[in-house]
Design a protein around this motif. Structure first.
Motif, short mmCIF file in Angstrom:
data_model
loop_
_atom_site.label_atom_id
_atom_site.label_comp_id
_atom_site.label_asym_id
_atom_site.label_seq_id
_atom_site.Cartn_x
_atom_site.Cartn_y
_atom_site.Cartn_z
N HIS A 1 19.30 23.15 13.38
CA HIS A 1 18.96 23.01 11.96
C HIS A 1 18.61 24.36 11.33
O HIS A 1 18.97 24.63 10.19
CB HIS A 1 17.80 22.03 11.80
N LEU A 2 17.90 25.20 12.07
CA LEU A 2 17.47 26.50 11.55
C LEU A 2 18.50 27.60 11.78
O LEU A 2 18.32 28.71 11.29
CB LEU A 2 16.13 26.90 12.19
N GLY A 3 19.54 27.30 12.54
CA GLY A 3 20.54 28.32 12.85
C GLY A 3 19.97 29.43 13.70
O GLY A 3 20.29 30.60 13.50
N CYS A 4 19.12 29.07 14.64
CA CYS A 4 18.43 30.04 15.49
C CYS A 4 18.56 29.62 16.95
O CYS A 4 17.65 28.99 17.51
CB CYS A 4 16.97 30.12 15.07
N PRO A 5 19.68 29.95 17.60
CA PRO A 5 19.91 29.48 18.96
C PRO A 5 18.90 29.99 19.99
O PRO A 5 18.73 29.38 21.04
CB PRO A 5 21.32 29.98 19.29
N ASP A 6 18.20 31.10 19.69
CA ASP A 6 17.23 31.62 20.64
C ASP A 6 15.82 31.07 20.42
O ASP A 6 14.86 31.53 21.05
CB ASP A 6 17.21 33.14 20.62
N ARG B 1 3.07 25.05 -5.10
CA ARG B 1 2.61 25.54 -3.79
C ARG B 1 2.35 24.36 -2.87
O ARG B 1 1.30 23.74 -2.94
CB ARG B 1 1.37 26.39 -3.95
N VAL B 2 3.32 24.06 -2.05
CA VAL B 2 3.24 22.99 -1.06
C VAL B 2 3.83 23.54 0.24
O VAL B 2 4.48 24.59 0.23
CB VAL B 2 4.03 21.73 -1.50
N PRO B 3 3.64 22.85 1.36
CA PRO B 3 4.28 23.31 2.59
C PRO B 3 5.80 23.39 2.42
O PRO B 3 6.40 22.54 1.76
CB PRO B 3 3.91 22.24 3.61
N GLU B 4 6.39 24.41 3.01
CA GLU B 4 7.85 24.57 2.92
C GLU B 4 8.56 23.43 3.63
O GLU B 4 8.36 23.21 4.82
CB GLU B 4 8.26 25.89 3.56
N PRO B 5 9.39 22.66 2.93
CA PRO B 5 10.16 21.61 3.59
C PRO B 5 11.27 22.25 4.43
O PRO B 5 12.07 23.02 3.92
CB PRO B 5 10.73 20.79 2.43
N VAL B 6 11.29 21.94 5.70
CA VAL B 6 12.25 22.57 6.61
C VAL B 6 13.41 21.63 6.91
O VAL B 6 14.56 22.03 6.86
CB VAL B 6 11.56 23.02 7.92
N GLY B 7 13.13 20.38 7.22
CA GLY B 7 14.20 19.44 7.52
C GLY B 7 13.69 18.04 7.77
O GLY B 7 12.51 17.84 8.05
N PHE B 8 14.60 17.08 7.66
CA PHE B 8 14.28 15.70 7.94
C PHE B 8 15.29 15.17 8.93
O PHE B 8 16.49 15.38 8.76
CB PHE B 8 14.29 14.84 6.66
#
Length: 117
Positions: free
Chosen positions: A13-18, A81-88
């Motif tokens: 989801h974040l595009g961060c394989p490491d 100003r709310v928590p950053e929505p990352v994914g569902f």
């Protein structure tokens, strides 16, 4: 909770394989949802997230986690100003239930802790 499945979902989801999940632990509070801290190493930095999913006890008039996440996305885009929505994630195979992932915001929701008397 399967840390490997969560790590795989987050990395994709974040595009961060490491991405490395260093810690998953319950956070206090929340009677109608479970909140867990997810501490991750992304490259050379550490980032904390909150994973929210429904608890066993629910209130019929509460918003679903999916509705809550869509509202969070809308107000985030509007500059509130709310928590950053990352994914569902709707796939219960990842952590056992649908969940929302958002950035961790340090602080307290306890009124007396947040104002000086």
């Amino acid at each position: 909770m399967d840390a490997t499945r969560l790590r795989d979902w987050m990395a994709s989801h974040l595009g961060c394989p490491d991405l490395v999940v260093e810690e998953i632990r319950p956070l206090g509070g929340g009677s109608i949802q479970e909140n867990r801290l997810v501490r991750c190493r992304l490259g050379d930095g550490v980032r904390n997230y909150v994973l929210r999913m429904d608890a066993a006890a629910t209130i019929a008039s509460s918003r679903s986690r999916a509705e809550e996440f869509r509202i969070l996305e809308a107000v985030w885009r509007a500059g509130v100003r709310v928590p950053e929505p990352v994914g569902f994630c709707t796939d219960p195979a990842v952590v056992g239930a649908p969940f929302a992932l958002m950035g961790l915001v340090e602080g307290s929701a306890w009124v007396r802790a947040s104002r000086r008397i």
